[in-house]
Design a protein around this motif. Structure first.
Motif, PDB file in Angstrom:
ATOM      1  N   ARG A  14       0.848  -1.201   0.000  1.00  0.00           N
ATOM      2  CA  ARG A  14       0.000   0.000   0.000  1.00  0.00           C
ATOM      3  C   ARG A  14       0.882   1.249   0.000  1.00  0.00           C
ATOM      4  NH1 ARG A  14      -4.190  -0.564   3.924  1.00  0.00           N
ATOM      5  NH2 ARG A  14      -2.483  -0.582   5.390  1.00  0.00           N
ATOM      6  N   ARG A  17       2.168   1.913  -3.419  1.00  0.00           N
ATOM      7  CA  ARG A  17       1.117   2.515  -4.245  1.00  0.00           C
ATOM      8  C   ARG A  17       0.918   3.986  -3.891  1.00  0.00           C
ATOM      9  NH1 ARG A  17      -3.948   3.480  -3.329  1.00  0.00           N
ATOM     10  NH2 ARG A  17      -4.194   2.068  -1.562  1.00  0.00           N
ATOM     11  N   GLU A  18       0.836   4.267  -2.599  1.00  0.00           N
ATOM     12  CA  GLU A  18       0.609   5.648  -2.166  1.00  0.00           C
ATOM     13  C   GLU A  18       1.800   6.546  -2.493  1.00  0.00           C
ATOM     14  OE1 GLU A  18      -0.434   5.068   1.943  1.00  0.00           O
ATOM     15  OE2 GLU A  18      -2.545   4.675   1.454  1.00  0.00           O
ATOM     16  N   LEU A  24      -5.960   2.860  -6.037  1.00  0.00           N
ATOM     17  CA  LEU A  24      -6.069   1.411  -5.982  1.00  0.00           C
ATOM     18  C   LEU A  24      -6.672   0.853  -7.270  1.00  0.00           C
ATOM     19  CD1 LEU A  24      -6.732  -0.774  -3.039  1.00  0.00           C
ATOM     20  CD2 LEU A  24      -8.300  -1.059  -4.929  1.00  0.00           C
ATOM     21  N   PRO A  35     -10.161  -4.869  -8.015  1.00  0.00           N
ATOM     22  CA  PRO A  35      -9.765  -3.885  -7.008  1.00  0.00           C
ATOM     23  C   PRO A  35     -10.035  -4.348  -5.571  1.00  0.00           C
ATOM     24  CG  PRO A  35     -10.985  -2.813  -8.760  1.00  0.00           C
ATOM     25  CD  PRO A  35     -11.060  -4.294  -9.012  1.00  0.00           C
ATOM     26  N   GLY A  39      -7.350  -4.577  -2.525  1.00  0.00           N
ATOM     27  CA  GLY A  39      -7.636  -3.954  -1.228  1.00  0.00           C
ATOM     28  C   GLY A  39      -7.491  -4.948  -0.089  1.00  0.00           C
ATOM     29  N   GLU A  42      -3.846  -5.563   0.521  1.00  0.00           N
ATOM     30  CA  GLU A  42      -3.266  -4.413   1.234  1.00  0.00           C
ATOM     31  C   GLU A  42      -3.676  -4.384   2.703  1.00  0.00           C
ATOM     32  OE1 GLU A  42      -4.016  -0.703  -0.716  1.00  0.00           O
ATOM     33  OE2 GLU A  42      -2.611  -1.128  -2.346  1.00  0.00           O
TER      34      GLU A  42
END
Length: 104
Positions: A14, A17-18, A24, A35, A39, A42
């Protein structure tokens, strides 16, 4: 690695990604997965496959072996927690790994 830097595998991906400032849904689409599955990974609610780990490593241009190490260390930590085992079990496991490598 200091405890402040430790993250679960899900938290780690995560953060990747951030840090890349990607939503996402975009990452999930690029990786051809649902997705909601991304999630769950993550949030550490689902375990990723080895192929997924390789895909994520290539996607974020991070070392595949390093990312797999993050994942495997999570699995080991959760197994120890689930079994309410003593942390000394890691020392025994390390000795067994060394022994088993000599058997190959």
């Amino acid at each position: 690695m200091g405890q402040a830097k430790l993250k679960s595998f899900g938290e780690y991906i995560r953060t990747l990604r951030e840090d890349a400032e990607l939503p996402l849904r975009k990452v999930a689409a690029d990786l051809s997965i649902d997705p909601s599955l991304l999630g769950k990974i993550e949030r550490n609610e689902r375990q990723p496959t080895k192929d997924f780990i390789k895909q994520v490593a290539a996607y974020y241009k991070v070392n595949h072996k390093g990312l797999f190490k993050e994942f495997l260390s999570d699995r080991i930590a959760y197994q120890i927690l689930d079994e309410e085992a003593d942390i000394d079990i890691l020392k025994v496991a390390e000795q067994k790994v060394t022994y088993l490598k000599t058997k190959k």
